[in-house]
Design a protein around this motif. Structure first.
Motif, PDB file in Angstrom:
ATOM      1  N   LYS A 176      85.923  37.661  52.243  1.00 15.02           N
ATOM      2  CA  LYS A 176      86.109  38.509  53.412  1.00 15.02           C
ATOM      3  C   LYS A 176      86.831  39.787  53.023  1.00 15.02           C
ATOM      4  O   LYS A 176      87.815  39.769  52.303  1.00 15.02           O
ATOM      5  CB  LYS A 176      86.931  37.776  54.464  1.00 15.02           C
ATOM      6  CG  LYS A 176      86.142  36.760  55.274  1.00 15.02           C
ATOM      7  CD  LYS A 176      87.051  36.171  56.333  1.00 15.02           C
ATOM      8  CE  LYS A 176      86.419  34.964  56.984  1.00 15.02           C
ATOM      9  NZ  LYS A 176      87.387  34.237  57.797  1.00 15.02           N
ATOM     10  N   LEU A 191      91.119  40.899  52.856  1.00  8.71           N
ATOM     11  CA  LEU A 191      92.104  39.895  52.464  1.00  8.71           C
ATOM     12  C   LEU A 191      92.830  40.353  51.202  1.00  8.71           C
ATOM     13  O   LEU A 191      92.221  40.800  50.244  1.00  8.71           O
ATOM     14  CB  LEU A 191      91.428  38.548  52.226  1.00  8.71           C
ATOM     15  CG  LEU A 191      90.939  37.833  53.477  1.00  8.71           C
ATOM     16  CD1 LEU A 191      90.480  36.427  53.147  1.00  8.71           C
ATOM     17  CD2 LEU A 191      92.029  37.785  54.533  1.00  8.71           C
ATOM     18  N   ARG A 205      92.782  26.801  55.955  1.00  9.35           N
ATOM     19  CA  ARG A 205      91.854  27.891  56.265  1.00  9.35           C
ATOM     20  C   ARG A 205      92.286  28.652  57.518  1.00  9.35           C
ATOM     21  O   ARG A 205      92.175  29.863  57.607  1.00  9.35           O
ATOM     22  CB  ARG A 205      90.443  27.336  56.438  1.00  9.35           C
ATOM     23  CG  ARG A 205      89.421  28.396  56.737  1.00  9.35           C
ATOM     24  CD  ARG A 205      88.031  27.921  56.430  1.00  9.35           C
ATOM     25  NE  ARG A 205      87.764  27.897  54.996  1.00  9.35           N
ATOM     26  CZ  ARG A 205      86.554  28.088  54.474  1.00  9.35           C
ATOM     27  NH1 ARG A 205      85.527  28.306  55.242  1.00  9.35           N
ATOM     28  NH2 ARG A 205      86.368  28.055  53.173  1.00  9.35           N
ATOM     29  N   ALA A 206      92.805  27.887  58.463  1.00  8.51           N
ATOM     30  CA  ALA A 206      93.197  28.519  59.723  1.00  8.51           C
ATOM     31  C   ALA A 206      94.597  29.123  59.645  1.00  8.51           C
ATOM     32  O   ALA A 206      94.958  29.961  60.481  1.00  8.51           O
ATOM     33  CB  ALA A 206      93.138  27.484  60.843  1.00  8.51           C
ATOM     34  N   PRO A 228      96.318  31.308  57.610  1.00  8.54           N
ATOM     35  CA  PRO A 228      96.651  32.735  57.442  1.00  8.54           C
ATOM     36  C   PRO A 228      96.597  33.523  58.749  1.00  8.54           C
ATOM     37  O   PRO A 228      97.515  34.307  59.030  1.00  8.54           O
ATOM     38  CB  PRO A 228      95.573  33.223  56.472  1.00  8.54           C
ATOM     39  CG  PRO A 228      95.116  32.021  55.762  1.00  8.54           C
ATOM     40  CD  PRO A 228      95.230  30.888  56.728  1.00  8.54           C
ATOM     41  N   ALA A 229      95.567  33.273  59.544  1.00 11.11           N
ATOM     42  CA  ALA A 229      95.446  34.004  60.801  1.00 11.11           C
ATOM     43  C   ALA A 229      96.606  33.669  61.733  1.00 11.11           C
ATOM     44  O   ALA A 229      97.224  34.553  62.334  1.00 11.11           O
ATOM     45  CB  ALA A 229      94.115  33.668  61.463  1.00 11.11           C
ATOM     46  N   LYS A 230      96.899  32.362  61.808  1.00 16.49           N
ATOM     47  CA  LYS A 230      97.979  31.922  62.697  1.00 16.49           C
ATOM     48  C   LYS A 230      99.332  32.446  62.228  1.00 16.49           C
ATOM     49  O   LYS A 230     100.216  32.731  63.034  1.00 16.49           O
ATOM     50  CB  LYS A 230      98.013  30.397  62.761  1.00 16.49           C
ATOM     51  CG  LYS A 230      96.825  29.776  63.460  1.00 16.49           C
ATOM     52  CD  LYS A 230      96.953  28.252  63.430  1.00 16.49           C
ATOM     53  CE  LYS A 230      95.738  27.578  64.028  1.00 16.49           C
ATOM     54  NZ  LYS A 230      95.752  26.128  63.807  1.00 16.49           N
ATOM     55  N   GLY A 261      99.759  35.149  60.530  1.00 17.35           N
ATOM     56  CA  GLY A 261      99.764  36.600  60.440  1.00 17.35           C
ATOM     57  C   GLY A 261      99.727  37.118  59.021  1.00 17.35           C
ATOM     58  O   GLY A 261     100.322  38.146  58.690  1.00 17.35           O
ATOM     59  N   GLN A 289      97.423  38.336  55.668  1.00 18.53           N
ATOM     60  CA  GLN A 289      96.133  38.855  55.224  1.00 18.53           C
ATOM     61  C   GLN A 289      95.742  38.177  53.909  1.00 18.53           C
ATOM     62  O   GLN A 289      95.474  38.838  52.908  1.00 18.53           O
ATOM     63  CB  GLN A 289      96.220  40.369  55.041  1.00 18.53           C
ATOM     64  CG  GLN A 289      96.505  41.126  56.316  1.00 18.53           C
ATOM     65  CD  GLN A 289      95.375  40.975  57.322  1.00 18.53           C
ATOM     66  OE1 GLN A 289      94.196  41.076  56.996  1.00 18.53           O
ATOM     67  NE2 GLN A 289      95.734  40.704  58.572  1.00 18.53           N
ATOM     68  N   CYS A 304      93.747  34.535  52.058  1.00 17.52           N
ATOM     69  CA  CYS A 304      92.868  33.412  52.326  1.00 17.52           C
ATOM     70  C   CYS A 304      93.703  32.128  52.302  1.00 17.52           C
ATOM     71  O   CYS A 304      94.807  32.088  51.745  1.00 17.52           O
ATOM     72  CB  CYS A 304      91.746  33.339  51.300  1.00 17.52           C
ATOM     73  SG  CYS A 304      92.268  32.902  49.651  1.00 17.52           S
TER      74      CYS A 304
END
Length: 367
Positions: free
Chosen positions: A9, A12, A38-39, A41-43, A45, A47, A49
């Motif tokens: 992506k 990243l 996998r989930a 990094p987004a949670k 915050g 950038q 993987c």
DNA sequence: AAGGACCTCAACCGCACTCCT
DNA sequence: CAGGAGTGCGGTTGAGGTCCT
């Protein structure tokens, strides 16, 4: 079943982690646990993987990681386990509390490997390079046999460890199960107990003849291990190496509840093992060609026992060290290594191991 | 002091394995 | 059974530090 690269992506970040990123990751895991990497990094915050986060956590941020220089005992444990397991760093790491596989791998590649090579020991085979050469133009068949036997034994040990781990899990979910498990108690049937820690048991017999009242000519393919080391492996095979347990002195602590004793392996006897158990299952006895050569492996070399005949008992190192050395205060490691006294350094390591093993009671398995 | 060689180790890469649907 | 997701693992890389000339 290919997998797409985890970092494909755009956007990243890669490369070294910043303190801010570390902080974010730590804070998130502290609060929520890592859950799905996998989930995460987004949670959290970040950038990054998920894989990168997992790596950063397992190799660096985890609170139960010990960093810094490796102790002598850690070093020798790594070497011994590497001789037995090869480059299976994760397996080696399980026997070195608080060390990561990555760290051990790095340490091996940057320090131990070079040190062994410097001493004329092949880091891959753990044998003196001269031995490797002579076997190459000489008895290639026996060296092939040895290699296969070592692989066989290695795989076998791994299977033992897995068995015990599984029994552990069963015991947790069903305490009664341990009574039925081959590795459990005397309640187990003799036939079920048969495929247990016989390899290690054989080492025990071999390496502590006084205690067992017998001495075998049996030479394990990995007989570079002495009694103390075999106890470490037994602990390892039992899936538990306590914090105070090292190859130099595995002793059950007060806080440990003995559940499995080696002498409760019903149906197992040394004679049974040495004789092939009467069912023809003694593959390593059937191919004894070249067994003695393993004594000329790396431990023999490290012990300064080039002929593998030191004191007629090369694998124990008993009495092979000059008295003044035995009574010496701990020797400065760096000085020895840097001063070209590698053998003395290793002598010190193995001497300390063996001396600590001399006053031990029969090994106990813990669950 | 400069710069090239060498060393260390955190991080990445990609394969393999297990689990799940 | 096939295939995707998640993770484990070992090999490799490269940035930064140190040593050497």
């Amino acid at each position: 079943m290919g997998r797409s690269p985890c970092c494909e992506k755009v956007g990243l970040k890669k490369g070294p982690w910043t303190p801010e990123e570390d902080q974010k990751l730590l804070a998130y895991i502290d609060k929520h646990g890592h859950g799905s990497w996998r989930a995460l990094p987004a949670k959290a915050g970040l950038q990054r993987c998920g894989k990168s986060c997992r790596l950063r956590w397992t190799n660096y941020l985890r609170p139960d990681i010990k960093r810094g220089e490796f102790s002598m005992q850690e070093e020798q444990t790594i070497i011994q386990l590497h001789a037995l397991l090869g480059n299976r760093w994760s397996a080696i790491a399980t026997h070195l509390p608080k060390r990561t596989d990555n760290e051990i791998k790095n340490y091996w590649n940057t320090h131990l490997k070079k040190r062994l090579a410097k001493m004329g020991i092949d880091p891959c085979t753990h044998k003196a390079k001269s031995d490797a050469l002579s076997s190459a133009d000489g008895d290639s068949r026996s060296s092939t046999n040895l290699s296969h036997m070592a692989q066989w034994e290695s795989a076998r040990l791994e299977a033992e460890a897995r068995l015990v781990r599984e029994s552990k899990l069963r015991a947790v979910s069903n305490p009664a199960a341990i009574l039925q498990h081959p590795m459990g108690t005397a309640a187990a049937s003799p036939s079920a107990a048969k495929p247990s820690l016989d390899v290690i048991r054989a080492w025990l017999v071999k390496h502590q003849p006084a205690e067992h009242g017998e001495r075998s000519d049996l030479e394990s393919p990995t007989s570079t291990l002495n009694f103390a080391e075999s106890r470490l492996l037994m602990a390892a095979a039992a899936g538990r190496v306590p914090g105070n347990a090292t190859a130099g002195g595995y002793q059950g602590g007060e806080n440990m509840e003995p559940e499995i004793r080696i002498d409760s392996f019903a149906g197992f006897s040394t004679e049974h093992f040495l004789a092939g158990g009467g069912d023809g299952e003694a593959p390593w006895l059937a191919e004894t060609c070249g067994w003695g050569q393993f004594g000329a492996g790396f431990t023999g070399m490290l012990l300064g026992d080039k002929n593998s005949g030191c004191c007629g008992d090369s694998y124990t190192n008993n009495g092979c060290v000059p008295e003044e050395e035995e009574e010496e205060e701990p020797v400065d490691k760096e000085e020895l290594v840097e001063g070209g006294e590698n053998k003395s350094y290793w002598n010190t390591i193995f001497n300390s191991i063996n001396s600590s093993s001399s006053s031990t009671s029969p090994p106990v398995f813990y669950n």
